[in-house]
Design an enzyme around this catalytic site. Sequence first.
Site, PDB file in Angstrom:
ATOM      1  N   ASP A 132       0.813  -1.209   0.000  1.00 56.16           N
ATOM      2  CA  ASP A 132       0.000   0.000   0.000  1.00 56.16           C
ATOM      3  C   ASP A 132       0.849   1.262   0.000  1.00 56.16           C
ATOM      4  O   ASP A 132       2.073   1.210   0.138  1.00 56.16           O
ATOM      5  CB  ASP A 132      -0.938   0.000   1.219  1.00 56.16           C
ATOM      6  CG  ASP A 132      -0.252  -0.468   2.505  1.00 56.16           C
ATOM      7  OD1 ASP A 132       0.982  -0.304   2.607  1.00 56.16           O
ATOM      8  OD2 ASP A 132      -0.933  -0.981   3.401  1.00 56.16           O
ATOM      9  N   GLU A 166      -7.775  -3.501  14.208  1.00 54.31           N
ATOM     10  CA  GLU A 166      -9.156  -3.811  13.824  1.00 54.31           C
ATOM     11  C   GLU A 166      -9.212  -4.981  12.837  1.00 54.31           C
ATOM     12  O   GLU A 166     -10.277  -5.281  12.302  1.00 54.31           O
ATOM     13  CB  GLU A 166      -9.813  -2.579  13.199  1.00 54.31           C
ATOM     14  CG  GLU A 166      -9.726  -1.314  14.044  1.00 54.31           C
ATOM     15  CD  GLU A 166     -10.409  -1.473  15.396  1.00 54.31           C
ATOM     16  OE1 GLU A 166     -11.440  -2.168  15.464  1.00 54.31           O
ATOM     17  OE2 GLU A 166      -9.899  -0.914  16.388  1.00 54.31           O
ATOM     18  N   GLU A 183      -9.651  -2.101   5.304  1.00 52.87           N
ATOM     19  CA  GLU A 183     -10.311  -1.792   6.562  1.00 52.87           C
ATOM     20  C   GLU A 183     -11.515  -2.701   6.804  1.00 52.87           C
ATOM     21  O   GLU A 183     -11.960  -3.426   5.901  1.00 52.87           O
ATOM     22  CB  GLU A 183     -10.771  -0.326   6.555  1.00 52.87           C
ATOM     23  CG  GLU A 183      -9.658   0.686   6.368  1.00 52.87           C
ATOM     24  CD  GLU A 183      -8.884   0.966   7.650  1.00 52.87           C
ATOM     25  OE1 GLU A 183      -8.916   0.139   8.571  1.00 52.87           O
ATOM     26  OE2 GLU A 183      -8.223   2.022   7.714  1.00 52.87           O
TER      27      GLU A 183
END
Length: 252
Positions: free
Chosen positions: A73, A142, A149
Amino acid sequence: MIKVNEFFTAELGSDYVAKFIANKINEFQPNETKPFVLGLPTGSSPEGVYRKLIELNNLKKVSFQHVVTFNMDEYCGLSPSDEQSYHHFMHTKFFDHVDIKPENIHILNGLSKNRAEECANYEKMIAKYGPFQIFMGGIGKEGHIAFNESGSSRNSKTREIQLAQSTIEANSRFFNNDISKVPKSALTVGISTILDNSKEVIILAFGTSKADVVSKTINDNIDSKTPSTFLREHPNVTLVVDKSSALLLHKK
């Protein structure tokens, strides 16, 4: 299927992973027409692995001459020379210290004027060189892998994604704890990009702050709420943890 390799410290885990990657490269015997394709992350988790790989390269125990890399990324809006860009991270922490050829390094361009085209071309480049012999990654609190995400689908490909507030807050430590300076979006490979193009996946998770997500990755239902649970759908995934990040696994 996920295999868990637990080490007493993160340093021991990092040494193991670096030696494992070096051995795989040597066994593969890459050459100009048959490169070893390696997926790489940024962040604090892989730094120990990069230090050890540099050491092994300096000792002539592994060469990156015929290794092709793809990073996971990059932030949108940061130039490659920006100290917080992942281009800068990878060069200062790894690439500038080993014998890899510049043309074999691939990192998404966060300054691209056509981000959709940039992402599509990245997928094409991966398809050209693939499969990844190893894709190494980290894991967010998370459960995000790369910048996939919570809510990211299993079939996601390389794309631009808006960063979750929790990710922005976590990454603000690299921006003098100023949330306003953290980019709000990034270009990231997708979950499918990793799982469907990799022979082997190695995920690093070190420290007490990763204990909860390590437990969820292993034990929760496979769901886009926690993207790291999708790792269980790949036949060859190793989760490398230390004593602290494995804490809740032992309690279960």
